[in-house]
Design a protein around this motif. Structure first.
Motif, PDB file in Angstrom:
ATOM      1  N   CYS A 114       4.081   1.774  -0.592  1.00 47.97           N
ATOM      2  CA  CYS A 114       5.294   2.000  -1.388  1.00 47.97           C
ATOM      3  C   CYS A 114       6.072   3.249  -1.001  1.00 47.97           C
ATOM      4  CB  CYS A 114       4.951   2.064  -2.870  1.00 47.97           C
ATOM      5  SG  CYS A 114       3.887   3.458  -3.317  1.00 47.97           S
ATOM      6  N   GLY A 115       5.499   4.101  -0.113  1.00 44.33           N
ATOM      7  CA  GLY A 115       6.199   5.339   0.217  1.00 44.33           C
ATOM      8  C   GLY A 115       6.340   6.202  -1.025  1.00 44.33           C
ATOM      9  N   SER A 116       7.500   6.839  -1.159  1.00 45.09           N
ATOM     10  CA  SER A 116       7.698   7.696  -2.336  1.00 45.09           C
ATOM     11  C   SER A 116       8.311   6.960  -3.518  1.00 45.09           C
ATOM     12  CB  SER A 116       8.559   8.910  -1.959  1.00 45.09           C
ATOM     13  OG  SER A 116       9.799   8.490  -1.421  1.00 45.09           O
ATOM     14  N   GLY A 117       8.347   5.621  -3.431  1.00 42.98           N
ATOM     15  CA  GLY A 117       8.620   4.825  -4.629  1.00 42.98           C
ATOM     16  C   GLY A 117      10.053   4.404  -4.889  1.00 42.98           C
ATOM     17  N   GLU A 118      10.955   4.518  -3.901  1.00 39.28           N
ATOM     18  CA  GLU A 118      12.353   4.177  -4.161  1.00 39.28           C
ATOM     19  C   GLU A 118      12.549   2.714  -4.540  1.00 39.28           C
ATOM     20  OE1 GLU A 118      11.406   5.908  -1.518  1.00 39.28           O
ATOM     21  OE2 GLU A 118      12.404   7.852  -1.700  1.00 39.28           O
TER      22      GLU A 118
END
Length: 200
Positions: A29-33
């Motif tokens: 998800c990475g940092s959730g954007e």
């Protein structure tokens, strides 16, 4: 930050494949954007998974539910059919065993959304055929020795795999080099492929 690269799928395009109010699991998800957008604009209830500690902290700062985990180890912490959608965004080609994770995604979710670079794009084929080198261009910016991509996959490869795994392609979006949707010549001209999948 929202992805502004025209050759990549925007979060808006991915969000269109998700029904409002759904339960969503965003893998890598990475940092959730994307997860944040789904919550704010599609009223989804979601959770993210990422291996990188700084990405997990970024999600937490946004108030998102997130789990730090290694996707190569599967989704053993998630019950069967506990999510409506499981999303794998630009991560398939980086996995040690993509088939294992796809099976795990199918166990956990009712619908899968998978997008990946099409290594069968005409530019990639041309570089390999005429220059004798592994493809390197704006869509694949890495050299062969430092690329995070360990499983090179074409659109045709993935469609074949879906058949072998009993996955039905409910929807598909392909982008060309200008970031425009393609309706013909997808195997040769698509730089990116996004599929909505479900069990047959």
């Amino acid at each position: 930050m929202q992805n502004n690269d025209p050759t990549r799928f925007s979060y808006e395009e991915i969000a269109k494949l998700v029904r409002p109010g759904s339960r969503v699991l965003d893998l890598g998800c990475g940092s959730g954007e994307l997860l944040l957008m789904l919550q704010q604009e599609r009223q989804c209830k979601g959770r993210g998974v990422d291996i990188e500690e700084d990405m997990v902290l970024g999600c937490i700062r946004k108030g998102l539910s997130v789990f730090q985990g290694n996707l190569d180890e599967g989704l053993k912490d998630f019950p069967s059919k506990s999510y409506d959608y499981v999303i794998l965004n630009q991560t398939l080609q980086m996995l040690q065993d993509p088939v294992f994770l796809l099976k795990e995604m199918l166990r956990v979710g009712r619908h899968l959304i998978v997008n990946f670079p099409n290594f069968g794009h005409l530019r990639n084929r041309s570089q390999l055929m005429f220059r004798g080198i592994m493809p390197r261009n704006k869509n694949l910016p890495y050299s062969w020795h430092n690329t995070p991509n360990i499983h090179f996959c074409t659109r045709k490869d993935f469609r074949q795999l879906c058949g072998e795994l009993g996955l039905r392609i409910a929807d598909e979006i392909c982008l060309n080099e200008q970031g425009k949707p393609l309706h013909i010549g997808r195997d040769l001209l698509a730089t990116q492929v996004c599929m909505l999948l479900e069990e047959k």
